[in-house]
Scaffold this active site. Structure first.
Site, PDB file in Angstrom:
ATOM      1  N   ILE A 162      28.224   5.513   1.692  1.00  0.00           N
ATOM      2  CA  ILE A 162      27.874   5.973   3.047  1.00  0.00           C
ATOM      3  C   ILE A 162      27.028   4.909   3.765  1.00  0.00           C
ATOM      4  O   ILE A 162      27.218   4.651   4.956  1.00  0.00           O
ATOM      5  CB  ILE A 162      27.177   7.349   2.998  1.00  0.00           C
ATOM      6  CG1 ILE A 162      28.122   8.382   2.352  1.00  0.00           C
ATOM      7  CG2 ILE A 162      26.772   7.811   4.397  1.00  0.00           C
ATOM      8  CD1 ILE A 162      27.483   9.722   2.018  1.00  0.00           C
ATOM      9  N   ARG A 243      18.833  13.202   1.457  1.00  0.00           N
ATOM     10  CA  ARG A 243      18.143  14.362   0.914  1.00  0.00           C
ATOM     11  C   ARG A 243      16.737  14.407   1.499  1.00  0.00           C
ATOM     12  O   ARG A 243      16.060  13.374   1.597  1.00  0.00           O
ATOM     13  CB  ARG A 243      18.068  14.304  -0.610  1.00  0.00           C
ATOM     14  CG  ARG A 243      19.395  14.557  -1.320  1.00  0.00           C
ATOM     15  CD  ARG A 243      19.875  16.007  -1.126  1.00  0.00           C
ATOM     16  NE  ARG A 243      21.109  16.300  -1.841  1.00  0.00           N
ATOM     17  CZ  ARG A 243      22.332  16.258  -1.296  1.00  0.00           C
ATOM     18  NH1 ARG A 243      22.483  15.934  -0.029  1.00  0.00           N
ATOM     19  NH2 ARG A 243      23.392  16.556  -2.008  1.00  0.00           N
ATOM     20  N   GLU A 272      14.600  22.817   2.273  1.00  0.00           N
ATOM     21  CA  GLU A 272      15.685  23.545   2.962  1.00  0.00           C
ATOM     22  C   GLU A 272      15.847  24.952   2.426  1.00  0.00           C
ATOM     23  O   GLU A 272      15.781  25.140   1.214  1.00  0.00           O
ATOM     24  CB  GLU A 272      17.010  22.796   2.784  1.00  0.00           C
ATOM     25  CG  GLU A 272      17.064  21.552   3.605  1.00  0.00           C
ATOM     26  CD  GLU A 272      18.343  20.743   3.379  1.00  0.00           C
ATOM     27  OE1 GLU A 272      19.341  21.294   2.919  1.00  0.00           O
ATOM     28  OE2 GLU A 272      18.298  19.553   3.669  1.00  0.00           O
ATOM     29  N   HIS A 290      21.818  20.276   7.945  1.00  0.00           N
ATOM     30  CA  HIS A 290      22.519  19.669   6.799  1.00  0.00           C
ATOM     31  C   HIS A 290      24.045  19.808   6.965  1.00  0.00           C
ATOM     32  O   HIS A 290      24.711  20.447   6.148  1.00  0.00           O
ATOM     33  CB  HIS A 290      22.052  20.326   5.484  1.00  0.00           C
ATOM     34  CG  HIS A 290      22.314  19.464   4.275  1.00  0.00           C
ATOM     35  ND1 HIS A 290      21.501  19.464   3.166  1.00  0.00           N
ATOM     36  CD2 HIS A 290      23.317  18.582   3.993  1.00  0.00           C
ATOM     37  CE1 HIS A 290      21.983  18.627   2.260  1.00  0.00           C
ATOM     38  NE2 HIS A 290      23.093  18.079   2.732  1.00  0.00           N
TER      39      HIS A 290
END
Ligand code: DGY
Length: 333
Positions: A162, A243, A272, A290
């Site tokens: 990514i 994260r 979260e 998210h």
């Protein structure tokens, strides 16, 4: 309901795209939890106990205690590229294969991270709110000025799939790309992506945008702490779609309030789904729940890959994307 003999039995811990569930149902006995919230731990264990496969999400904590309670379990197929919700060491010790869903989400995740970067720099959310609030009464020369993206320096923390996809997007914006990673990319990739490896202090000091793409590991927890935020330019932006705990959220709130940096775009949070209340009151941060990999196509591909992984293990084949492949060659428990 009694399971048909000869077919593996699996639990899918949350609703997934219909096509993926049907694929699983064709070859396995499937129990699926379709409720609005994750299964409470005792129910997760109770429903998994006699089953051989689990297809789960990042909201399911798969730890040693759970694995010990489910001795028939042979595969945990996480529907995510990140697998910090699974104790892989314990799974490996117990002979349980863990799989994840890399590659299929790379570009979708990078697209969204780029959107977050653009929205943060160019104040898209504030602008939308301004218009909806009826404040657009006349054109104003100095209204909602933001930061430029093109021609600036992008600092990528974590140069995996990514991170590299972000570098590819930065090429189109004529940006200088720095990256920090424990491993250097090969020279051809560095050349192709015009990316230069630097240490974290240099990246923080020189970047106009710092984007985080590292997995959550003990050594990356609070990698971006108060010291790191103070090291960034006052005009710079922090983007996190990896994260939440990689960033010290309390320190970030202070940084945004006191102007240590110009803004932030966050798709992930430390606790979260709880969001630090300090973030909610700030206008120089763009928040998302998210969703970086959440496109129709990609969520279907992720679910299908997880089903493929799960069925492969249970049918004695090599799964496409294992996390602990050493379990596959180890003698069965
Ligand atoms: C992942 O894949 O790790 C995402 O965070 C959830 O899609």
């Amino acid at each position: 309901m009694a399971d048909a003999p000869g077919r593996p039995s699996i639990l899918i811990s949350r609703a997934l795209p219909r096509e993926a569930v049907e694929l699983a149902r064709r070859r396995a006995q499937v129990d699926i939890h379709t409720g609005d919230t994750p299964l409470a731990r005792p129910e997760l264990i109770a429903r998994l106990r006699a089953r051989q496969g689990l297809i789960c999400l990042i909201t399911d904590a798969i730890d040693d205690e759970l694995l010990a309670s489910c001795p028939d379990l042979r595969v945990v197929a996480n529907v995510a590229v990140g697998f910090n919700n699974v104790d892989v060491t314990a799974a490996t010790r117990r002979g349980v294969v863990v799989t994840h869903t890399p590659d299929v989400l790379t570009d979708t995740t990078a697209d969204f991270t780029w959107a977050l970067l653009m929205a943060t720099a160019r104040r898209v959310v504030e602008a939308d709110r301004y218009v909806r609030d009826g404040k657009f009464q006349q054109w104003e020369y100095m209204l909602l000025l933001g930061g430029d993206v093109h021609g600036k320096t992008l600092g990528i923390v974590g140069f995996g799939r990514i991170g590299r996809a972000m570098a590819r997007r930065a090429l189109g914006f004529g940006m200088r790309v720095l990256y920090q990673d424990a491993m250097a990319a090969d020279a051809a990739s560095e050349r192709e992506l015009s990316a230069t490896r630097v240490d974290l202090p240099t990246l923080l000091r020189e970047s106009d945008f710092v984007t985080i793409h590292t997995p959550l590991l003990p050594e990356t927890r609070h990698l971006i702490d108060a010291g790191a935020l103070r090291a960034m330019k006052k005009t710079s932006y922090l983007i996190n779609a990896s994260r939440g705990p990689v960033v010290d959220e309390a320190a970030l709130v202070q940084a945004l309030q006191e102007g240590w940096i110009a803004g932030a775009g966050l798709d992930v949070f430390e606790e979260e789904p709880v969001v630090h209340p300090g973030l909610l009151g700030l206008t120089n941060v763009v928040l998302a729940p998210h969703i970086a990999s959440a496109s129709h196509d990609t969520r279907l591909k992720m679910a299908t890959l997880a089903v493929d992984n799960c069925l492969a293990v249970l049918e004695g084949r090599t799964p496409p994307t294992p996390v602990n492949p050493e379990v596959l060659s180890a003698p069965r428990r």
